[in-house]
Design a protein around this motif. Structure first.
Motif, mmCIF file in Angstrom:
data_model
loop_
_atom_site.group_PDB
_atom_site.id
_atom_site.type_symbol
_atom_site.label_atom_id
_atom_site.label_comp_id
_atom_site.label_asym_id
_atom_site.label_seq_id
_atom_site.Cartn_x
_atom_site.Cartn_y
_atom_site.Cartn_z
ATOM 1 N N ALA A 129 -31.294 4.087 -19.792
ATOM 2 C CA ALA A 129 -30.992 3.115 -20.941
ATOM 3 C C ALA A 129 -29.664 3.467 -21.431
ATOM 4 O O ALA A 129 -28.801 2.829 -22.084
ATOM 5 N N ASN A 130 -29.327 4.943 -21.674
ATOM 6 C CA ASN A 130 -28.005 5.226 -22.040
ATOM 7 C C ASN A 130 -26.693 4.804 -21.335
ATOM 8 O O ASN A 130 -25.914 4.498 -21.737
ATOM 9 N N ILE A 131 -26.977 5.317 -20.156
ATOM 10 C CA ILE A 131 -25.866 4.854 -19.006
ATOM 11 C C ILE A 131 -25.564 3.539 -18.939
ATOM 12 O O ILE A 131 -24.583 2.998 -19.017
ATOM 13 N N GLY A 132 -26.738 2.735 -19.111
ATOM 14 C CA GLY A 132 -26.442 1.239 -19.088
ATOM 15 C C GLY A 132 -25.547 0.635 -20.015
ATOM 16 O O GLY A 132 -25.091 -0.247 -19.737
ATOM 17 N N GLN A 133 -25.761 1.266 -21.153
ATOM 18 C CA GLN A 133 -24.813 0.925 -22.218
ATOM 19 C C GLN A 133 -23.476 0.998 -22.106
ATOM 20 O O GLN A 133 -22.349 0.487 -22.785
ATOM 21 N N ALA A 134 -22.728 1.908 -21.075
ATOM 22 C CA ALA A 134 -21.535 2.046 -20.788
ATOM 23 C C ALA A 134 -21.139 1.023 -19.819
ATOM 24 O O ALA A 134 -19.913 0.909 -19.915
ATOM 25 N N LEU A 135 -21.793 0.157 -19.265
ATOM 26 C CA LEU A 135 -21.372 -1.003 -18.561
ATOM 27 C C LEU A 135 -20.711 -2.118 -19.391
ATOM 28 O O LEU A 135 -21.064 -2.167 -20.562
ATOM 29 N N PRO A 136 -19.616 -2.842 -19.010
ATOM 30 C CA PRO A 136 -19.039 -3.718 -19.764
ATOM 31 C C PRO A 136 -20.193 -4.973 -20.093
ATOM 32 O O PRO A 136 -20.527 -5.299 -18.976
ATOM 33 N N GLY B 67 -19.215 -7.705 -17.700
ATOM 34 C CA GLY B 67 -19.574 -7.553 -16.422
ATOM 35 C C GLY B 67 -21.124 -7.937 -16.098
ATOM 36 O O GLY B 67 -21.231 -8.581 -15.164
ATOM 37 N N VAL B 68 -21.855 -7.570 -17.116
ATOM 38 C CA VAL B 68 -23.246 -8.195 -16.800
ATOM 39 C C VAL B 68 -23.275 -9.732 -16.958
ATOM 40 O O VAL B 68 -23.964 -10.211 -15.939
ATOM 41 N N LEU B 69 -22.609 -10.284 -17.544
ATOM 42 C CA LEU B 69 -22.629 -11.918 -17.700
ATOM 43 C C LEU B 69 -22.090 -12.351 -16.321
ATOM 44 O O LEU B 69 -22.418 -13.201 -15.579
ATOM 45 N N ALA B 70 -20.955 -11.713 -15.795
ATOM 46 C CA ALA B 70 -20.372 -12.129 -14.768
ATOM 47 C C ALA B 70 -21.179 -12.080 -13.428
ATOM 48 O O ALA B 70 -21.194 -12.723 -12.555
ATOM 49 N N LEU B 71 -21.873 -10.826 -13.378
ATOM 50 C CA LEU B 71 -22.678 -10.677 -12.273
ATOM 51 C C LEU B 71 -23.676 -11.567 -11.930
ATOM 52 O O LEU B 71 -23.745 -12.153 -10.866
ATOM 53 N N PHE B 72 -24.502 -11.994 -12.954
ATOM 54 C CA PHE B 72 -25.285 -13.138 -12.776
ATOM 55 C C PHE B 72 -24.812 -14.387 -12.276
ATOM 56 O O PHE B 72 -25.239 -15.051 -11.502
ATOM 57 N N ALA B 73 -23.542 -14.745 -12.984
ATOM 58 C CA ALA B 73 -22.823 -15.958 -12.454
ATOM 59 C C ALA B 73 -22.515 -16.098 -11.101
ATOM 60 O O ALA B 73 -22.742 -16.962 -10.469
ATOM 61 N N VAL B 74 -21.707 -14.857 -10.729
ATOM 62 C CA VAL B 74 -21.180 -15.144 -9.257
ATOM 63 C C VAL B 74 -22.327 -14.732 -8.275
ATOM 64 O O VAL B 74 -22.174 -15.320 -7.237
ATOM 65 N N ALA C 216 -14.825 7.441 -26.095
ATOM 66 C CA ALA C 216 -14.261 7.067 -24.853
ATOM 67 C C ALA C 216 -15.031 6.206 -24.090
ATOM 68 O O ALA C 216 -14.665 5.179 -23.472
ATOM 69 N N LEU C 217 -16.396 6.281 -24.042
ATOM 70 C CA LEU C 217 -17.507 5.513 -23.413
ATOM 71 C C LEU C 217 -17.381 3.975 -23.899
ATOM 72 O O LEU C 217 -17.524 3.242 -23.007
ATOM 73 N N ILE C 218 -17.455 3.858 -25.229
ATOM 74 C CA ILE C 218 -17.291 2.635 -25.651
ATOM 75 C C ILE C 218 -15.881 1.819 -25.303
ATOM 76 O O ILE C 218 -15.963 0.812 -24.790
ATOM 77 N N LEU C 219 -15.022 2.560 -25.289
ATOM 78 C CA LEU C 219 -13.525 1.849 -25.126
ATOM 79 C C LEU C 219 -13.537 1.668 -23.515
ATOM 80 O O LEU C 219 -12.885 0.574 -23.084
ATOM 81 N N VAL C 220 -14.019 2.308 -22.681
ATOM 82 C CA VAL C 220 -14.091 2.166 -21.095
ATOM 83 C C VAL C 220 -14.692 0.817 -21.022
ATOM 84 O O VAL C 220 -14.008 -0.198 -20.297
ATOM 85 N N VAL D 176 -15.258 0.339 -13.151
ATOM 86 C CA VAL D 176 -15.820 0.750 -14.646
ATOM 87 C C VAL D 176 -16.707 1.916 -14.712
ATOM 88 O O VAL D 176 -16.531 2.874 -15.459
ATOM 89 N N ILE D 177 -17.673 1.816 -13.789
ATOM 90 C CA ILE D 177 -18.442 2.793 -14.039
ATOM 91 C C ILE D 177 -18.050 4.047 -13.595
ATOM 92 O O ILE D 177 -18.271 5.262 -14.331
#
Lengths: 267, 214, 409
Positions: free
Chosen positions: A114-121, A124-131, B145-149, B190-191
């Motif tokens: 859950a923590n790592i997931g939040q580092a995703l932009p 990206g999540v929106l785009a992934l479903f779309a493409v 840093a993580l937020i900004l990435v 990004v990851i």
């Protein structure tokens, strides 16, 4: 001094992102409640006067009429609210389920994910479903928003339930309250502030990400900004951006008030 | 074309985007740290200024990045400058907040004994309070840093460099076979950058924190 | 009303002089410290004691200006420091607080080096000073120099706190309940160690506590303070116990004033009892000979440096069946040093196997024995004195409530 692991799992009162140290908020005065609405009203007034002062060409006129702006704004609100409702319906029961004793073994892994997931932009999540599924439009945007913001609410629900003092629970069971009773009458009320903070986080992320929904044809105020960008009309860009920002700040402000009202007394 | 073939084919572009993403975020984090720690140090002992700084920086973080990037076009144009300014604004809250919390958590008896030994205000701050608050501050910088990435990705809208370009290019080609590869490659990039920053700050935290408070 | 605490000519030169010192806080009707004048003689431990909120800590913290006085003058070492740069002043005054406040991110050596560095000493001198101070507080430099505070016990932290306060060789030390957060057994030991240390270094010490027993034990002179830091009595412990100046002082001392005097007499002040001793390399027969020559039930075995190593009785020798005498009998317990008070000795010997306390010097060499008779004798003497005083009051003034106080103690 708290360690970094505690920090990154720790519950924070209003932090819209993970890992921020908690700071107890002092009681708000009436004046501070009025500050944000007054500020936002002034921004809107300034925007109105700015647009009025410009000679608008036909493209700008088409982009900036009241009904177009109204539709975009309403779509934006719908995206935000619908996605947040789904998030609440999914994440809170899931959080309760995942904090029951039989899930203890994989709970740690789940929180890490859950923590790592939040580092995703978010984009990206929106785009992934779309493409990936050529899935666009309002429903696609809702799925993308929910998939992303389930995480903070789930995490805060779990953290909120886990930080309830074991002694309090034992006292409850000792008095003969059933497991279900302990959950609904003791655990959940005590976890409410942290769960609410998670929901507010989700709302803020949703209202911000909904601005990007225009890229998957789901409408919202992003439409206005993109219209301005693609036609190179500064007035349109600024109008879209300012309205988006005002809406986000308003949503956060209302969520803050809801948080204060819904928080159980004495906590 | 498989994802792997795509990555092989665009290897140079991906690597370049990675470097761009890292320096963009790195520079912004550096600015956030300098400004954020400064603001924290300046306000942690006072109530009013502290609340104002926290309210303003948390308002920054509430403004959607898409809107902020666009609003910065008139003063700064497009490319890296608006992205760096926006990222710096977004990254302030975690740093300021953790600086304030870290400094306020320092045991008052330690500060008093330092005062009693004749350490002046500046010496107490640099030799006692900041070193003791340091682990909390570094955590704030790491979170920032993580937020900004993630947010740096959106910077592609105003032609900011980094992996956002791949994702937005992919979005623009929905339905075409290359779209999935573009978005996936961008996401993986990004990851990787996020992991690099996370590990970097974990190592920094370890190296710069006294053994006595670990 | 005057608020004076001055000393007579028998005391040494005045090291600290507080003149008409006053501290008012906004929004508080009464001053925390009300026009206090107090003289603190060089080389003495002066205790500020009183109920909580009486202003004793405020008074102490005005000496190094952690708290700035509202008005009045502070003279330290013949110099008016009321308006001196407080940081410079504090580097010359040792400071120990209850929480100790060691810097957790610095090693023990770095902690101790803080003030010498501020004073600009060279590295060699600082290094030597750290070792010297750690030795002084009985901590091996080799072991402890590079440890961090979290790796020490509460008692060891307190010792380091004292070493750190002494590091710049200040003439004056301020101590705010320095033993307050330590368990009672360790506290007794640390108090005794501190008194021994003070006998060597002879600092001028202002010591705040709320515990009258600690005040009597540690103080050369005690200032009993009432609200507003008003001096109820400023005198030696003996005088305060013998002649409380007011009801407030008598109440504050509480019941059992004569037992408290056990805190005033030290083991070194009394004649120690002779006791049969044998050397470690002697045999069982030697023990029996020694016992026959005395009226005691057991003998103390001493090692080559004359340090106690075993209690052996006649029965032990018989049961021991020819084993070496340092393998039979019981280990020596209840060991006290000469600067321990009779109260310490009493506490020790009550739980000891043979109801006596062994006295050793700082190197652990046997000096003699304190037994219950000594303590009884001391208490009897004090009771006689108290009774005589009470009866004296009877003759002078029948209505004096000293009468009831005297007989109930």
């Amino acid at each position: 001094m708290t360690t970094s692991t505690e920090q990154s799992l720790g519950a924070e009162a209003t932090a819209p992102e993970m890992g921020m140290a908690p700071i107890r908020r002092e009681h708000r005065t009436v004046a501070s409640y009025l500050l944000m609405p007054v500020f936002l009203a002034l921004v809107c007034l300034g925007l109105y006067l700015y647009v009025q002062s410009k000679e608008l060409d036909t493209i700008e006129q088409r982009a900036l009429n009241a009904s177009r702006l109204g539709t975009a704004g309403w779509e934006h609100v719908q995206l935000t609210i619908v996605s947040t409702i789904f998030v609440i319906l999914i994440a809170i029961p899931l959080g309760v389920f995942l904090t029951r004793p039989f899930t203890r073994r994989f709970r740690g892994v789940l929180l890490t994910v859950a923590n790592i997931g939040q580092a995703l932009p978010t984009i990206g999540v929106l785009a992934l479903f779309a493409v990936a599924f050529v899935f666009i439009g309002f429903k696609a945007a809702i799925v993308g928003l929910v998939a992303y913001t389930v995480l903070p609410v789930l995490r805060n629900t779990m953290v909120g339930l886990q930080q309830v003092d074991e002694n309090v629970l034992e006292a409850g069971r000792g008095m003969g309250i059933s497991k279900m009773g302990v959950l609904t009458r003791i655990e959940l009320p005590l976890a409410v502030p942290i769960i609410l903070a998670g929901v507010r986080t989700a709302l803020v992320i949703n209202v911000g990400t909904a601005a990007l929904a225009t890229y998957i044809n789901a409408g919202g105020l992003g439409d206005i900004i993109v219209a301005g960008l693609s036609t190179n009309r500064l007035t349109v860009q600024i109008t879209g951006a300012v309205l988006t920002a005002v809406l986000a700040l308003l949503v956060d402000y209302l969520a803050g008030i809801a948080e204060d009202v819904l928080r159980p007394k004495g906590l | 074309m498989s994802l792997w073939e795509f990555i092989e084919g665009r290897y140079d572009d991906l690597l370049q985007a990675g470097f761009d993403h890292i320096w963009l975020v790195g520079l912004s984090v550096l600015l956030c740290t300098v400004i954020g720690v400064g603001l924290g140090v300046a306000t942690y002992q006072t109530n009013r200024p502290r609340e104002i700084v926290l309210a303003v920086t948390s308002t920054f973080l509430t403004v959607p990045s898409f809107a902020l990037f666009v609003l910065l076009i008139p003063p700064l144009g497009i490319g890296a400058p608006p992205v760096i300014l926006a990222l710096t604004m977004y990254g302030l809250l975690p740093v300021v907040r953790n600086t304030i919390t870290g400094l306020r958590e320092v045991d008052p008896s330690i500060v008093e004994s330092a005062k009693g030994m004749g350490l002046g205000r500046a010496q107490r701050l640099t030799k006692i309070e900041l070193p003791l608050a340091w682990p909390v501050i570094v955590t704030g910088v790491r979170v920032s840093a993580l937020i900004l990435v993630g947010i740096a990705t959106i910077g592609a809208i105003v032609d900011g460099p980094g992996y956002g370009e791949f994702i937005f290019n992919g979005l623009a080609r929905v339905g075409s076979p290359v779209a999935v590869n573009l978005v996936l490659a961008g996401m993986i990039g990004v990851i990787v950058v996020a992991i690099i920053f996370d590990v970097f700050f974990a190592v920094i935290a370890k190296l710069t924190t006294s053994r006595g408070i670990r | 009303m005057t608020n004076f605490g001055t000393v007579d000519g028998t005391a040494g030169r005045i090291m600290i002089r507080l003149e008409n010192l006053r501290k008012e806080y906004p929004k508080e009707p009464k001053p925390a410290v009300d026009d206090l004048t107090l003289e603190i003689p060089e080389g003495e431990i002066v205790i500020l004691v009183g109920p909580s909120g009486c202003g004793k800590t405020t008074t102490m913290k005005m000496i190094n200006r952690i708290i700035e006085p509202t008005s009045g003058r502070i003279v330290v070492d013949d110099k008016d420091v009321t308006h001196e740069d407080p940081d410079q002043l504090r580097r010359r005054i040792g400071y120990v607080i209850q929480q100790i406040g060691l810097f957790p991110h610095q090693t023990i050596a770095e902690n101790i080096a803080t003030v010498p560095k501020l004073l600009g000493w060279d590295a060699k001198r600082i290094d030597a000073r750290i070792d010297e101070l750690l030795e002084t507080v009985s901590m091996s430099p080799a072991t402890y120099r590079n440890r961090y505070p979290k790796q020490l016990s509460g008692g060891q932290r307190q010792r380091v706190g004292v070493a750190r306060a002494l590091s710049g060789d200040p003439a004056v030390m301020l101590m705010d309940e320095p033993f307050g957060a330590i368990d009672p057994i360790t506290r007794d030991r640390l108090q005794n160690e501190f008194l021994r240390l003070q006998a060597e270094v002879r600092k001028t010490i202002v010591f705040v506590t709320h515990d009258i027993d600690e005040a009597i034990k540690m103080g050369d002179r005690i200032a009993i303070l009432e609200e507003g830091s008003r001096i109820a009595q400023y005198d030696t412990p003996e005088q305060i116990l013998t002649a409380p100046a007011s009801d407030f002082v008598a109440d504050f001392i509480g019941a059992g004033a004569s037992l408290k005097r056990l805190n005033l007499s030290r083991v070194r002040d009394i004649q120690l009892t002779e006791w049969p001793t044998v050397a470690r390399n002697a045999d069982g027969a030697a023990v029996l000979d020694a016992l026959r020559a005395s009226d005691k039930g057991c003998a103390l075995v001493l090692d080559e440096q004359r340090r106690p190593c075993r209690w052996v009785s006649a029965a032990d020798v018989q049961r021991g069946d020819g084993r070496a005498i340092d393998e039979i009998g019981l280990p020596p317990d209840a060991v006290v040093e000469p600067q321990a008070t009779l109260n310490d000795a009493l506490n020790e010997l009550i739980t000891a196997n043979y109801s006596v306390a062994i006295v050793v010097d700082a190197a652990g060499v046997y000096q003699g024995i304190v037994d219950i008779d000594h303590i009884n004798e001391a208490i009897r003497g004090m009771r006689t004195a108290a009774r005589a005083k009470a009866r004296a009051g009877l003759v002078e003034d029948r209505d004096e409530d000293l009468l009831t106080k005297g007989t109930t103690t």
